[in-house]
Design a protein around this motif. Structure first.
Motif, PDB file in Angstrom:
ATOM      1  N   THR A  27      11.938  36.706 -15.971  1.00 41.23           N
ATOM      2  CA  THR A  27      11.838  36.994 -17.243  1.00 41.23           C
ATOM      3  C   THR A  27      11.621  38.600 -17.255  1.00 41.23           C
ATOM      4  O   THR A  27      11.895  39.071 -16.134  1.00 41.23           O
ATOM      5  CB  THR A  27      10.291  36.624 -17.586  1.00 41.23           C
ATOM      6  OG1 THR A  27       9.385  37.407 -16.709  1.00 41.23           O
ATOM      7  CG2 THR A  27       9.955  35.209 -17.880  1.00 41.23           C
ATOM      8  N   MET A  28      11.465  38.997 -18.346  1.00 41.03           N
ATOM      9  CA  MET A  28      11.465  40.759 -18.287  1.00 41.03           C
ATOM     10  C   MET A  28      10.353  41.333 -17.678  1.00 41.03           C
ATOM     11  O   MET A  28       9.297  40.751 -17.527  1.00 41.03           O
ATOM     12  CB  MET A  28      11.227  41.153 -19.942  1.00 41.03           C
ATOM     13  CG  MET A  28      12.631  41.181 -20.693  1.00 41.03           C
ATOM     14  SD  MET A  28      12.758  41.580 -22.342  1.00 41.03           S
ATOM     15  CE  MET A  28      11.417  40.642 -23.229  1.00 41.03           C
ATOM     16  N   THR A  29      10.433  42.368 -17.063  1.00 39.46           N
ATOM     17  CA  THR A  29       9.389  43.260 -16.617  1.00 39.46           C
ATOM     18  C   THR A  29       8.991  44.474 -17.682  1.00 39.46           C
ATOM     19  O   THR A  29       9.458  44.442 -18.660  1.00 39.46           O
ATOM     20  CB  THR A  29      10.150  44.153 -15.330  1.00 39.46           C
ATOM     21  OG1 THR A  29      10.974  45.056 -15.899  1.00 39.46           O
ATOM     22  CG2 THR A  29      10.705  43.607 -14.318  1.00 39.46           C
ATOM     23  N   GLY A  30       7.828  45.005 -17.193  1.00 44.06           N
ATOM     24  CA  GLY A  30       7.376  46.045 -18.219  1.00 44.06           C
ATOM     25  C   GLY A  30       8.480  46.916 -18.681  1.00 44.06           C
ATOM     26  O   GLY A  30       8.446  47.305 -20.013  1.00 44.06           O
ATOM     27  N   ARG A  31       9.276  47.465 -17.655  1.00 48.37           N
ATOM     28  CA  ARG A  31      10.013  48.404 -18.096  1.00 48.37           C
ATOM     29  C   ARG A  31      11.224  47.944 -18.828  1.00 48.37           C
ATOM     30  O   ARG A  31      11.636  48.542 -19.811  1.00 48.37           O
ATOM     31  CB  ARG A  31      10.865  48.814 -16.551  1.00 48.37           C
ATOM     32  CG  ARG A  31       9.957  49.875 -15.876  1.00 48.37           C
ATOM     33  CD  ARG A  31      10.764  50.216 -14.552  1.00 48.37           C
ATOM     34  NE  ARG A  31       9.816  51.478 -13.905  1.00 48.37           N
ATOM     35  CZ  ARG A  31      10.331  51.846 -12.732  1.00 48.37           C
ATOM     36  NH1 ARG A  31      11.571  51.648 -12.395  1.00 48.37           N
ATOM     37  NH2 ARG A  31       9.572  52.770 -12.291  1.00 48.37           N
ATOM     38  N   ASP A  32      11.715  46.579 -18.726  1.00 47.17           N
ATOM     39  CA  ASP A  32      12.629  46.063 -19.634  1.00 47.17           C
ATOM     40  C   ASP A  32      12.004  45.922 -20.818  1.00 47.17           C
ATOM     41  O   ASP A  32      12.702  46.056 -21.927  1.00 47.17           O
ATOM     42  CB  ASP A  32      12.767  44.420 -19.110  1.00 47.17           C
ATOM     43  CG  ASP A  32      13.730  44.392 -17.670  1.00 47.17           C
ATOM     44  OD1 ASP A  32      14.151  45.451 -17.344  1.00 47.17           O
ATOM     45  OD2 ASP A  32      13.422  43.398 -17.093  1.00 47.17           O
ATOM     46  N   ALA A  33      10.635  45.462 -21.159  1.00 43.91           N
ATOM     47  CA  ALA A  33       9.988  45.373 -22.435  1.00 43.91           C
ATOM     48  C   ALA A  33      10.168  46.852 -23.146  1.00 43.91           C
ATOM     49  O   ALA A  33      10.237  46.852 -24.481  1.00 43.91           O
ATOM     50  CB  ALA A  33       8.574  44.688 -22.235  1.00 43.91           C
ATOM     51  N   VAL A  34       9.906  47.833 -22.411  1.00 41.86           N
ATOM     52  CA  VAL A  34       9.817  48.963 -22.903  1.00 41.86           C
ATOM     53  C   VAL A  34      11.279  49.510 -23.380  1.00 41.86           C
ATOM     54  O   VAL A  34      11.408  49.936 -24.700  1.00 41.86           O
ATOM     55  CB  VAL A  34       9.589  50.219 -21.973  1.00 41.86           C
ATOM     56  CG1 VAL A  34       9.879  51.721 -22.468  1.00 41.86           C
ATOM     57  CG2 VAL A  34       7.964  50.023 -21.698  1.00 41.86           C
ATOM     58  N   GLU A  35      12.128  48.924 -22.928  1.00 48.07           N
ATOM     59  CA  GLU A  35      13.759  49.293 -23.317  1.00 48.07           C
ATOM     60  C   GLU A  35      13.916  48.328 -24.820  1.00 48.07           C
ATOM     61  O   GLU A  35      14.439  49.041 -25.491  1.00 48.07           O
ATOM     62  CB  GLU A  35      14.691  48.758 -22.342  1.00 48.07           C
ATOM     63  CG  GLU A  35      16.273  48.897 -22.695  1.00 48.07           C
ATOM     64  CD  GLU A  35      17.160  48.861 -21.789  1.00 48.07           C
ATOM     65  OE1 GLU A  35      18.354  48.439 -22.088  1.00 48.07           O
ATOM     66  OE2 GLU A  35      16.873  48.755 -20.478  1.00 48.07           O
ATOM     67  N   LEU A  36      13.473  47.264 -24.723  1.00 51.24           N
ATOM     68  CA  LEU A  36      13.669  46.246 -25.768  1.00 51.24           C
ATOM     69  C   LEU A  36      12.841  46.931 -26.945  1.00 51.24           C
ATOM     70  O   LEU A  36      13.526  46.879 -28.201  1.00 51.24           O
ATOM     71  CB  LEU A  36      13.406  44.952 -25.253  1.00 51.24           C
ATOM     72  CG  LEU A  36      13.790  43.895 -26.496  1.00 51.24           C
ATOM     73  CD1 LEU A  36      15.382  43.866 -26.529  1.00 51.24           C
ATOM     74  CD2 LEU A  36      13.283  42.421 -26.154  1.00 51.24           C
ATOM     75  N   VAL A  37      11.809  47.193 -26.800  1.00 49.55           N
ATOM     76  CA  VAL A  37      11.092  47.858 -28.087  1.00 49.55           C
ATOM     77  C   VAL A  37      11.518  48.991 -28.468  1.00 49.55           C
ATOM     78  O   VAL A  37      11.759  49.338 -29.723  1.00 49.55           O
ATOM     79  CB  VAL A  37       9.417  48.104 -27.372  1.00 49.55           C
ATOM     80  CG1 VAL A  37       8.746  49.061 -28.692  1.00 49.55           C
ATOM     81  CG2 VAL A  37       8.770  46.873 -27.116  1.00 49.55           C
ATOM     82  N   GLY A  38      12.116  49.903 -27.479  1.00 49.30           N
ATOM     83  CA  GLY A  38      12.866  50.956 -27.892  1.00 49.30           C
ATOM     84  C   GLY A  38      14.011  50.841 -28.905  1.00 49.30           C
ATOM     85  O   GLY A  38      14.210  51.446 -29.740  1.00 49.30           O
ATOM     86  N   ILE A  39      14.775  49.579 -28.466  1.00 45.54           N
ATOM     87  CA  ILE A  39      16.003  49.084 -29.287  1.00 45.54           C
ATOM     88  C   ILE A  39      15.391  48.713 -30.528  1.00 45.54           C
ATOM     89  O   ILE A  39      16.131  48.988 -31.731  1.00 45.54           O
ATOM     90  CB  ILE A  39      16.757  48.209 -28.465  1.00 45.54           C
ATOM     91  CG1 ILE A  39      17.284  49.077 -27.056  1.00 45.54           C
ATOM     92  CG2 ILE A  39      17.947  47.670 -29.318  1.00 45.54           C
ATOM     93  CD1 ILE A  39      17.884  47.796 -26.204  1.00 45.54           C
ATOM     94  N   ALA A  40      14.511  47.871 -30.736  1.00 47.78           N
ATOM     95  CA  ALA A  40      14.064  47.112 -31.743  1.00 47.78           C
ATOM     96  C   ALA A  40      13.303  47.779 -32.855  1.00 47.78           C
ATOM     97  O   ALA A  40      13.579  47.648 -34.037  1.00 47.78           O
ATOM     98  CB  ALA A  40      13.225  45.642 -31.463  1.00 47.78           C
ATOM     99  N   ALA A  41      12.448  48.791 -32.470  1.00 46.33           N
ATOM    100  CA  ALA A  41      11.767  49.820 -33.067  1.00 46.33           C
ATOM    101  C   ALA A  41      10.805  48.805 -34.174  1.00 46.33           C
ATOM    102  O   ALA A  41      10.994  49.226 -35.443  1.00 46.33           O
ATOM    103  CB  ALA A  41      12.456  50.777 -33.760  1.00 46.33           C
TER     104      ALA A  41
END
Length: 270
Positions: free
Chosen positions: A208-222
């Motif tokens: 599953t995603m890490t915290g860093r992965d989640a940060v990247e995904l939130v940045g993309i999804a906005a």
């Protein structure tokens, strides 16, 4: 919209009068569950709300039915009482089977592959029609599908609206179809499953995603709001709450300012 974190991936969503339950898990803490191929996990926290105190559920969203940290025995037992159950196409077959411990009636069961949708009329007068679409997940490294099985996320829209009211990522690593989904959707509230799952038998591989992965995904999804689940309460989380909070704290304002933390057992308005 109100979100109540119950534990693990389990979140109660109250949207325009609808009551949606994500990945029902209500077993008590202490039990070890085998996931197959030498992997498994021990549940370390009780649910914040007992299943008997949950109240009626209009829709259960089951990202996958074959791992007990997303659908345990008590969660499985409550599914037949839900107005509808939306899950993977393969999971729908298993949940409808007479061999299931708690078979779900076929007319209430909707199995989806990524990209497919189901339209659900409001269960009570005055409630909007919802369109629920399955979004892609990969619950592990490349070439592990035969081991981890089918998993989906969910994009929930009000009928006639382009914006996604709620995007639930499901259990997934960060991979290109997930990034594309985040780019393509207009999202109000995003609920990301994180935790950086690893197992001793599989070494450094993550599921599953890490915290860093989640940060990247939130940045993309906005999204307007980003919130998180499935990062604690089980022994297989390597990048748990501390890793997630560290990643959010270190993120740019464009991510940090969107983050909302859910409180176990309490409805949070988002």
């Amino acid at each position: 919209m109100k979100l109540t974190r119950i534990g693990g991936p389990t979140v109660l969503v109250e949207l325009d009068g609808w009551r949606l339950l994500i990945d029902p898990t209500f077993d008590p803490a202490g039990r070890h569950y085998a996931f197959g191929w030498g992997t498994g996990s021990t549940k370390t926290a009780d649910p914040a709300i007992d299943v008997d105190d949950l109240g009626p559920i209009d829709v259960a969203l089951v990202s996958h039915d074959h791992h007990a940290d997303n659908l345990d025995d008590a969660g499985r037992a409550m599914l037949p009482s839900a107005g509808a159950v939306v899950t993977t196409a393969s999971g729908a077959g298993r949940l409808a089977s007479a061999q299931s411990a708690a078979p779900v009636a076929a007319e209430r069961l909707h199995g989806l592959v990524p990209g497919a949708s189901v339209t659900l009329a409001g269960p009570r007068p005055g409630l909007p029609t919802l369109v629920i679409s399955a979004t892609p997940c990969r619950h592990g490294p490349p070439l592990t599908h035969a081991i981890v099985g089918d998993v989906v996320g969910f994009a929930v829209r009000r009928q006639g609206e382009e914006q996604v009211a709620l995007w639930v990522t499901g259990d997934t690593v960060l991979f290109e179809p997930l990034r594309r989904t985040a780019e393509e959707l207009s999202i109000d509230v995003m609920l990301a499953n994180v935790g950086g799952v690893r197992f001793g038998v599989t070494g450094p591989l993550r599921f599953t995603m890490t915290g860093r992965d989640a940060v990247e995904l939130v940045g993309i999804a906005a999204p307007r709001v980003a919130t998180f689940a499935h990062y604690d309460g089980w022994s297989h989380f390597v990048d748990g709450e501390d890793g997630l909070r560290d990643a959010i704290d270190a993120s740019a304002a464009s991510v940090h300012d969107r983050a909302v933390w859910l409180v176990d057992g309490r409805a949070v308005e988002v």
